[in-house]
Each structure stands twice: as C-alpha cells, then as structure tokens.
Design an enzyme around this catalytic site. Structure first.
Site, PDB file in Angstrom:
ATOM      1  N   GLY A   1       4.366  -0.147  33.551  1.00 48.00           N
ATOM      2  CA  GLY A   1       4.033   1.275  33.392  1.00 48.00           C
ATOM      3  C   GLY A   1       5.211   1.993  32.756  1.00 48.00           C
TER       4      GLY A   1
ATOM      5  CB  ILE B   1       7.100   6.704  38.053  1.00 49.06           C
ATOM      6  CG1 ILE B   1       6.165   7.578  38.906  1.00 49.06           C
ATOM      7  CG2 ILE B   1       8.139   6.009  38.940  1.00 49.06           C
ATOM      8  CD1 ILE B   1       5.384   6.826  39.971  1.00 49.06           C
TER       9      ILE B   1
ATOM     10  NE  ARG C   1      -9.987   4.317  49.756  1.00 46.65           N
ATOM     11  CZ  ARG C   1      -8.730   4.704  49.691  1.00 46.65           C
ATOM     12  NH1 ARG C   1      -8.378   5.729  48.963  1.00 46.65           N
ATOM     13  NH2 ARG C   1      -7.801   4.051  50.368  1.00 46.65           N
TER      14      ARG C   1
ATOM     15  CD  GLN D   1       1.106  -5.954  36.069  1.00 50.39           C
ATOM     16  OE1 GLN D   1       1.719  -5.492  37.024  1.00 50.39           O
ATOM     17  NE2 GLN D   1       0.845  -5.235  34.999  1.00 50.39           N
TER      18      GLN D   1
ATOM     19  CB  VAL E   1       5.659   2.090  42.451  1.00 52.99           C
ATOM     20  CG1 VAL E   1       5.552   3.608  42.434  1.00 52.99           C
ATOM     21  CG2 VAL E   1       7.065   1.670  42.904  1.00 52.99           C
TER      22      VAL E   1
ATOM     23  CG  ASN F   1      -0.746   5.097  44.801  1.00 50.60           C
ATOM     24  OD1 ASN F   1      -0.250   4.489  45.742  1.00 50.60           O
ATOM     25  ND2 ASN F   1      -0.390   6.339  44.474  1.00 50.60           N
TER      26      ASN F   1
ATOM     27  CG  ASP G   1       4.786   7.744  52.025  1.00 53.58           C
ATOM     28  OD1 ASP G   1       4.137   8.670  51.537  1.00 53.58           O
ATOM     29  OD2 ASP G   1       4.691   6.571  51.630  1.00 53.58           O
TER      30      ASP G   1
ATOM     31  NE  ARG H   1       6.358  12.662  49.059  1.00 54.46           N
ATOM     32  CZ  ARG H   1       5.331  12.156  48.398  1.00 54.46           C
ATOM     33  NH1 ARG H   1       4.416  11.419  49.050  1.00 54.46           N
ATOM     34  NH2 ARG H   1       5.187  12.374  47.109  1.00 54.46           N
TER      35      ARG H   1
ATOM     36  CG  HIS I   1       1.868   5.429  49.328  1.00 52.82           C
ATOM     37  ND1 HIS I   1       2.721   6.450  49.662  1.00 52.82           N
ATOM     38  CD2 HIS I   1       1.366   5.760  48.113  1.00 52.82           C
ATOM     39  CE1 HIS I   1       2.741   7.351  48.693  1.00 52.82           C
ATOM     40  NE2 HIS I   1       1.916   6.953  47.738  1.00 52.82           N
TER      41      HIS I   1
END
Ligand code: NAD
Ligand code: LMR
Length: 325
Positions: free
Chosen positions: A11, A16, A98, A112, A129, A131, A159, A162, A187
C-alpha cells in the site's frame, strides 16, 4: 558498517505509507544506525503515484536508505525481507457488505501470504495494518506454510496509544506515566480497552476514575476513535496509524523494556480465547520475541467484553473459512 535490512511496505502509494516510509527511512523504527532497503508494493494502477513517493524519498537523501524498489509484484517486494508491513488493503466500496469486504481482502492477503512464505527471510516479522487487520493476518498466516503463525501479527497498537492518551488526559498525567494498560481482541469497535490492571504514576487507575466514565466515555471513545477521525478528516487516520506501526515493530524488534504493549497475535488458549483467531493481548517483548502477560485476574465485566470481541473475530473467520488452508 552494519548490513542493510530489507523492509517491505505494501500500500506504498497510500496515505499511511506516506508517513510510515519516511519514519522508517529516518531510523525511527530500527534505529539510527540500521541502514534499510525499502521494498515498496502497490497495485499497477497506483504505480505512477508510487513513483512520486519514491522521488520524494530520494529527495530526502536519507543516510540510512541503501536502496528502494517499487513494484506491483509481491514476490519481488518480499524478496529477502526481515520486516513486512502489510498496509495496502481494499477499502469498502459503495454497496459492499462486510462479508464482501472480508472476501476481497482475504484474496489479497492469501496471495501475499504465499509470496512471504516463498520469498521473505525465514525469520521475517510481519505486521498487518490493512483492515480488517486481525482476519487479514489470519489469512496471511494460513497461506504461509514456511512461516510460524507467531511471525504474523496485526496492529492494535494504535488503539493502545489512543487508550493511553485518553486515560492520561482524564487523570492529568502524561501517557508515559501509565503502565499495564491493554487492548483485548479485534481492531474494530468490539475491541476491549482494559484499564483494570493499569497504573498511573504507580497508583491503580481504577482508583482515579469512576466506572461510569470507564463504561460511558473511555471504552466507547477508544472503540470509536477511528470513525471519529474519518468523520473529522474525511479520511482515515494516517500519521497516527503509521506512528503506531513504528512503535509495534520497534518494540518487537528491539524490546519493550519491560512495558506491557498490545499486539494482535494468534490466540493460544490464554485467557480462555481458543486457538483459531488473531486476538490482541497484552505482551512484553524482548530479544525479538513477544510473550503474553499471563495470569491476570479477569472480572466478569472484562470477561463479557473479551468474549464479545472474540465472538466477532470468529464470525469474521467464518466469512472467509474457505480461504483458510
Ligand atoms: P489508502 O487508500 O490511502 O492506501 C491504500 C493503498 O493500498 C493504495 O495505494 C492502494 O492502491 C494499495 N493497495 C490496494 N490493494 C493492494 C494490494 N493488493 N497490494 C498492494 N497495495 C494495495 O489507505 P490508507 O489510509 O493508507 O489505509 C490502509 C489500510 O490501513 C486501510 O485498510 C485502513 O482501513 C487500515 N488502517 C488500519 C489501522 C489499524 O490500526 N490497524 C489504522 C488506520 C488504517
Ligand atoms: C482506525 O482505527 O483509525 C482505522 O482502522 C479506521 C478505518 O476504518 O480505517
């Protein structure tokens, strides 16, 4: 001179990565004395954009960067890597359920996983990382027969960070005054940020805040923080996600100095979470390994929250079961 290590980032043309790559290149993750070769993966449609990022890496003239590869071939990107940060993922599109999102990402992470298994260093450390991170890590591991599933982890450090800053603000302390805070589970909004064992300047956190704040403010704020950032920025968290990815890998590689940190790792039955999902636990890291903090007493409130997030992970698993080996 120290030999360079190969670090893959997927990515790599995304937001990110636009923060993460530069943090790694400047030595924040593996140390100011560790040269790196950056192996950057993105899809063919994003390669032009990736070229721009690579031009910018060049323009920083980073002393630690010994080489850069930009590619859309996963095997080329993972060749010889000791660290792999799997950030790229398919975002939810209009009308996508979903389960469709889980399936679309599961396909990416199967490919991958296979490429990591055949091309990466046998001691590679992998952080997912993208999602849904925990289930993507599960798929990656199940497609990587040459790797130990323990080598493939998912990120709940954001998280964790945070939660640290919410508790610090509430108690008038600094995040560095807090110990033994943890994130359990997925997550996602079902995660359980747990302060029942935490201390602030050595005092029990639970003696400094009331249970109503914990239940009505602290837990939902941490659970919903990603959504709050998307609402405010119009895009998901990027610099903070990159910073937490650096924290996760740095601590795994170099040790957490006795501190408890949160990592999503294959469940092994600890705390009643049966094997079969990638679940966030409190861990201590040392010598390149992590160990779950064991034998914490779990009260009934915590038990309910830990089981609910486990249940969600098992539902995610069921949606992609056909792609597990
Ligand atoms: P972004 O859309 O800016 O970038 C994603 C990049 O991934 C794009 O360049 C895209 O082309 C690429 N990509 C898509 N499929 C790929 C594939 N098969 N191989 C390689 N690259 C591929 O997204 P972003 O803001 O950088 O976020 C990336 C992911 O991280 C998202 O899934 C996001 O939800 C997730 N995220 C996770 C956390 C966490 O705490 N675990 C926090 C924030 C964001
Ligand atoms: C976050 O926690 O900030 C992200 O995982 C949110 C998202 O859905 O990308």
């Amino acid at each position: 001179m120290t030999q360079p290590v190969r670090v893959a980032i997927t990515g790599a043309a995304g937001q990110i990565a636009y923060s993460l790559i530069f943090r790694i290149a400047s030595g924040d993750m593996l140390g100011k004395d560790q040269p790196v070769i950056l192996q950057l993966l993105d899809i063919p449609d994003s390669l032009e954009k990736l070229k721009g990022t690579i031009m910018e890496i060049d323009d920083c003239a980073f002393p630690l960067v010994q080489g850069i590869i930009g590619t859309s071939d996963a095997e080329e990107a993972f060749e010889g890597v000791k660290y792999a940060m799997l950030v790229g993922a398919r975002p939810r599109g209009p009308g996508m359920e979903r389960a469709d999102l889980l399936q679309a990402n599961a396909k990416i992470f199967s490919v991958q996983g296979k490429a990591l298994s055949s091309k990466a260093d046998s001691d590679v450390r992998v952080l997912v990382v993208g999602n849904p991170a925990n289930t993507n890590a599960l798929i990656t591991a199940s497609n990587a027969p040459k790797l130990d599933p323990k080598q493939i982890t998912a990120m709940t450090r954001l998280d964790h960070n945070r939660a640290l800053s919410q508790l610090a603000a509430k108690t008038g302390a600094h995040s560095t005054d807090i110990e033994k805070l943890m994130i359990w589970g997925n997550h996602s909004a079902s995660q359980y940020p747990d302060l029942t064992h935490a201390t602030v300047k050595g005092k029990a956190a639970s003696s400094l805040v009331d249970q109503e704040w914990v239940e009505k403010d602290f837990i939902p704020t941490v659970q919903q923080r990603g959504a709050a950032i998307i609402k405010a920025r119009g895009a998901s968290s990027a610099a903070s996600a990159a910073s937490s990815a650096v924290d996760h890998m740095r601590d795994w590689a170099k040790g957490s100095d006795g501190q408890w940190v949160s990592m999503a790792i294959p469940s092994d039955g600890s705390y009643g979470i049966k094997p079969g999902v990638v679940y966030s636990y409190p861990v201590v890291t040392k010598g390149g390994q992590y160990e779950i903090v064991k034998d914490l007493p779990i009260d009934s409130f915590s038990r309910g929250k830990m089981d609910a997030t486990d249940q969600e992970l098992r539902e995610e698993r069921a949606a992609i079961e056909d792609l597990l080996k």
